[in-house]
Design an enzyme around this catalytic site. Structure first.
Site, PDB file in Angstrom:
ATOM      1  N   SER A   1      66.433  31.374   3.601  1.00 19.68           N
ATOM      2  CA  SER A   1      66.259  30.451   2.474  1.00 19.68           C
ATOM      3  C   SER A   1      67.593  30.235   1.782  1.00 19.68           C
ATOM      4  O   SER A   1      68.193  31.181   1.263  1.00 19.68           O
ATOM      5  CB  SER A   1      65.251  31.019   1.471  1.00 19.68           C
ATOM      6  OG  SER A   1      65.357  30.297   0.256  1.00 19.68           O
TER       7      SER A   1
ATOM      8  N   HIS B   1      65.672  27.279   5.726  1.00 23.52           N
ATOM      9  CA  HIS B   1      64.542  27.092   4.810  1.00 23.52           C
ATOM     10  C   HIS B   1      65.071  26.517   3.494  1.00 23.52           C
ATOM     11  O   HIS B   1      65.923  27.116   2.838  1.00 23.52           O
ATOM     12  CB  HIS B   1      63.881  28.452   4.584  1.00 23.52           C
ATOM     13  CG  HIS B   1      62.646  28.431   3.742  1.00 23.52           C
ATOM     14  ND1 HIS B   1      61.390  28.213   4.264  1.00 23.52           N
ATOM     15  CD2 HIS B   1      62.467  28.634   2.424  1.00 23.52           C
ATOM     16  CE1 HIS B   1      60.483  28.284   3.295  1.00 23.52           C
ATOM     17  NE2 HIS B   1      61.106  28.541   2.157  1.00 23.52           N
TER      18      HIS B   1
ATOM     19  N   ASP C   1      64.018  25.231  -0.225  1.00 21.91           N
ATOM     20  CA  ASP C   1      62.974  25.302  -1.253  1.00 21.91           C
ATOM     21  C   ASP C   1      63.128  24.164  -2.245  1.00 21.91           C
ATOM     22  O   ASP C   1      64.103  24.110  -2.998  1.00 21.91           O
ATOM     23  CB  ASP C   1      63.068  26.641  -1.989  1.00 21.91           C
ATOM     24  CG  ASP C   1      62.669  27.811  -1.107  1.00 21.91           C
ATOM     25  OD1 ASP C   1      61.539  27.791  -0.597  1.00 21.91           O
ATOM     26  OD2 ASP C   1      63.496  28.732  -0.928  1.00 21.91           O
TER      27      ASP C   1
ATOM     28  N   MET D   1      61.690  22.591  -5.546  1.00 18.62           N
ATOM     29  CA  MET D   1      60.864  22.957  -6.709  1.00 18.62           C
ATOM     30  C   MET D   1      61.010  21.891  -7.785  1.00 18.62           C
ATOM     31  O   MET D   1      62.120  21.418  -8.038  1.00 18.62           O
ATOM     32  CB  MET D   1      61.303  24.299  -7.271  1.00 18.62           C
ATOM     33  CG  MET D   1      61.328  25.432  -6.249  1.00 18.62           C
ATOM     34  SD  MET D   1      61.712  26.995  -7.061  1.00 18.62           S
ATOM     35  CE  MET D   1      61.977  28.052  -5.621  1.00 18.62           C
TER      36      MET D   1
ATOM     37  N   HIS E   1      60.212  23.599   2.295  1.00 18.59           N
ATOM     38  CA  HIS E   1      59.082  24.206   1.587  1.00 18.59           C
ATOM     39  C   HIS E   1      58.942  23.508   0.246  1.00 18.59           C
ATOM     40  O   HIS E   1      59.761  23.703  -0.656  1.00 18.59           O
ATOM     41  CB  HIS E   1      59.370  25.714   1.409  1.00 18.59           C
ATOM     42  CG  HIS E   1      58.331  26.448   0.639  1.00 18.59           C
ATOM     43  ND1 HIS E   1      58.522  27.728   0.157  1.00 18.59           N
ATOM     44  CD2 HIS E   1      57.065  26.110   0.267  1.00 18.59           C
ATOM     45  CE1 HIS E   1      57.437  28.140  -0.479  1.00 18.59           C
ATOM     46  NE2 HIS E   1      56.547  27.174  -0.436  1.00 18.59           N
TER      47      HIS E   1
ATOM     48  N   MET F   1      57.482  23.093  -3.172  1.00 17.13           N
ATOM     49  CA  MET F   1      56.732  23.694  -4.288  1.00 17.13           C
ATOM     50  C   MET F   1      56.692  22.652  -5.393  1.00 17.13           C
ATOM     51  O   MET F   1      57.386  22.755  -6.413  1.00 17.13           O
ATOM     52  CB  MET F   1      57.416  24.997  -4.721  1.00 17.13           C
ATOM     53  CG  MET F   1      57.156  26.139  -3.731  1.00 17.13           C
ATOM     54  SD  MET F   1      58.349  27.470  -3.884  1.00 17.13           S
ATOM     55  CE  MET F   1      59.670  26.766  -2.892  1.00 17.13           C
TER      56      MET F   1
ATOM     57  N   MET G   1      52.674  33.043   1.057  1.00 11.81           N
ATOM     58  CA  MET G   1      53.661  33.524   0.082  1.00 11.81           C
ATOM     59  C   MET G   1      53.464  35.012  -0.147  1.00 11.81           C
ATOM     60  O   MET G   1      52.335  35.464  -0.395  1.00 11.81           O
ATOM     61  CB  MET G   1      53.514  32.792  -1.253  1.00 11.81           C
ATOM     62  CG  MET G   1      53.934  31.329  -1.266  1.00 11.81           C
ATOM     63  SD  MET G   1      55.639  31.001  -0.774  1.00 11.81           S
ATOM     64  CE  MET G   1      56.582  32.048  -1.889  1.00 11.81           C
TER      65      MET G   1
ATOM     66  N   GLY H   1      64.684  36.624  -4.747  1.00  9.42           N
ATOM     67  CA  GLY H   1      65.017  37.967  -5.212  1.00  9.42           C
ATOM     68  C   GLY H   1      63.881  38.756  -5.840  1.00  9.42           C
ATOM     69  O   GLY H   1      64.136  39.749  -6.517  1.00  9.42           O
TER      70      GLY H   1
ATOM     71  N   ASP I   1      57.003  34.408   3.258  1.00 11.56           N
ATOM     72  CA  ASP I   1      58.101  33.949   2.406  1.00 11.56           C
ATOM     73  C   ASP I   1      58.066  34.697   1.084  1.00 11.56           C
ATOM     74  O   ASP I   1      57.088  34.590   0.339  1.00 11.56           O
ATOM     75  CB  ASP I   1      57.957  32.433   2.186  1.00 11.56           C
ATOM     76  CG  ASP I   1      59.084  31.858   1.333  1.00 11.56           C
ATOM     77  OD1 ASP I   1      60.056  32.577   1.041  1.00 11.56           O
ATOM     78  OD2 ASP I   1      58.974  30.667   0.974  1.00 11.56           O
TER      79      ASP I   1
ATOM     80  N   SER J   1      67.603  36.333  -0.172  1.00 15.10           N
ATOM     81  CA  SER J   1      68.628  37.291  -0.600  1.00 15.10           C
ATOM     82  C   SER J   1      68.989  38.272   0.496  1.00 15.10           C
ATOM     83  O   SER J   1      70.141  38.699   0.579  1.00 15.10           O
ATOM     84  CB  SER J   1      68.176  38.013  -1.871  1.00 15.10           C
ATOM     85  OG  SER J   1      66.794  38.190  -1.907  1.00 15.10           O
TER      86      SER J   1
HETATM   87  C1  DX5 Z   1      60.366  31.505  -3.519  1.00 18.75           C
HETATM   88  C2  DX5 Z   1      60.888  30.728  -2.335  1.00 18.75           C
HETATM   89  C3  DX5 Z   1      61.483  31.605  -1.308  1.00 18.75           C
HETATM   90  C4  DX5 Z   1      62.683  32.392  -1.798  1.00 18.75           C
HETATM   91  C5  DX5 Z   1      62.758  33.659  -1.006  1.00 18.75           C
HETATM   92  O1  DX5 Z   1      59.511  30.748  -4.265  1.00 18.75           O
HETATM   93  O2  DX5 Z   1      59.836  30.000  -1.716  1.00 18.75           O
HETATM   94  O3  DX5 Z   1      61.810  30.870  -0.139  1.00 18.75           O
HETATM   95  O4  DX5 Z   1      63.878  31.698  -1.685  1.00 18.75           O
HETATM   96  O5  DX5 Z   1      63.793  34.431  -1.512  1.00 18.75           O
HETATM   97  P1  DX5 Z   1      63.868  35.993  -1.249  1.00 18.75           P
HETATM   98  O6  DX5 Z   1      63.935  36.203   0.214  1.00 18.75           O
HETATM   99  O7  DX5 Z   1      65.106  36.390  -1.964  1.00 18.75           O
HETATM  100  O8  DX5 Z   1      62.626  36.616  -1.843  1.00 18.75           O
HETATM  101 ZN    ZN Z   2      60.273  29.148   0.299  1.00 23.90          ZN
END
Ligand code: DX5
Ligand code: ZN
Length: 233
Positions: A20, A43, A45, A47, A76, A78, A147, A155, A185, A208
């Site tokens: 990600s 990946h 994200d 948002m 992804h 969101m 999820m 993180g 994820d 991370s």
């Molecule tokens: C969280 C995201 C993830 C996130 C994962 O809402 O969908 O893709 O970036 O990050 P880590 O691997 O750090 O939990």
């Molecule tokens: Zn994600």
């Protein structure tokens, strides 16, 4: 045969790593993508500060990323109202587009629309959303994203309580004989990836854990090896 119901047979399970970029340096995205060229997917994200309490990036940035990424983009979403916005991410060049069950109004129509645009269609589930109401829809999807944290931030600590759902999803996919990928994820790392693989996940998002490593390529290989080892049991 109507769109979205093409016969898909169960293929041997290939484990895939999808780092990600949320955990990467947004000031150097092209360079950060080059660091993960050994992964299977990038990946991304998206948002919207409504579906989740965070705002990241949108279609123009995804379009720029797909142009420079050495690996396919796994988007992804969101966001609220994916029915309206998700096809734009296929147009932007993403190869896989996942929208959330909690936000979509017409999941079958949207999945078919995405597939008709030539991309993989994914269905995302928050930790508290059961998979069972969606099992009848498995033939409409190429991937189910489970999820393993509350979506919104990188993180966070991995939620073990989500693993039974990963297992039930994998069992259901097996029963159908379809080649639907099961993605996890959130909080996926060297410490947790084996549990995910053992539960039946085959696509692993890690933010991370990959971008926080000095050698991202080595960390990707390590995660892949750990997952493969857990599957061999
Ligand atoms: C969280 C995201 C993830 C996130 C994962 O809402 O969908 O893709 O970036 O990050 P880590 O691997 O750090 O939990
Ligand atoms: Zn994600």
């Amino acid at each position: 045969m109507p769109a979205g119901t093409s016969a898909r047979t169960l293929e041997s399970m290939a484990l895939q790593i999808s780092p990600s970029i949320l955990a990467s340096d947004f000031g150097r995205l092209a360079d950060e993508l080059a660091r993960i060229s050994g992964a299977d997917w990038a990946h991304v994200d998206v948002m919207d500060n409504h579906f989740v309490p965070n705002l990241t990036l949108g279609q123009p940035v995804v379009e720029a990323l797909t142009k420079v990424s050495p690996i396919p983009v796994d988007c992804h979403l969101m966001i609220e109202d994916p029915d309206r916005w998700a096809p734009g991410y296929a147009d932007a060049g993403a190869r896989s587009v996942t929208f959330h069950a909690e936000a979509v109004h017409a999941p079958v129509r949207l999945a078919r629309e995405l597939r008709a645009l030539g991309v993989r269609a994914g269905l995302g589930l928050r930790p508290a959303t059961p998979v069972e109401p969606y099992l009848e829809l498995l033939p409409e999807f190429d991937m189910i994203l489970i999820m393993t944290v509350e979506p919104g931030f990188g993180g966070q600590e991995f939620l073990d309580v989500c693993l039974p759902k990963v297992r039930r999803t994998r069992d259901a996919v097996r029963r159908t004989g379809l080649d639907v990928w099961v993605q996890v994820d959130g909080g996926v790392s060297e410490a947790t990836i084996e549990r995910c693989a053992d539960a039946g996940a085959d696509v692993f998002v890690a933010g991370s854990a990959v971008f926080g490593a000095g050698d991202a390529a080595a960390r990707i290989d390590r995660l892949r090896d750990l997952a493969a080892g857990a599957c061999a049991h």
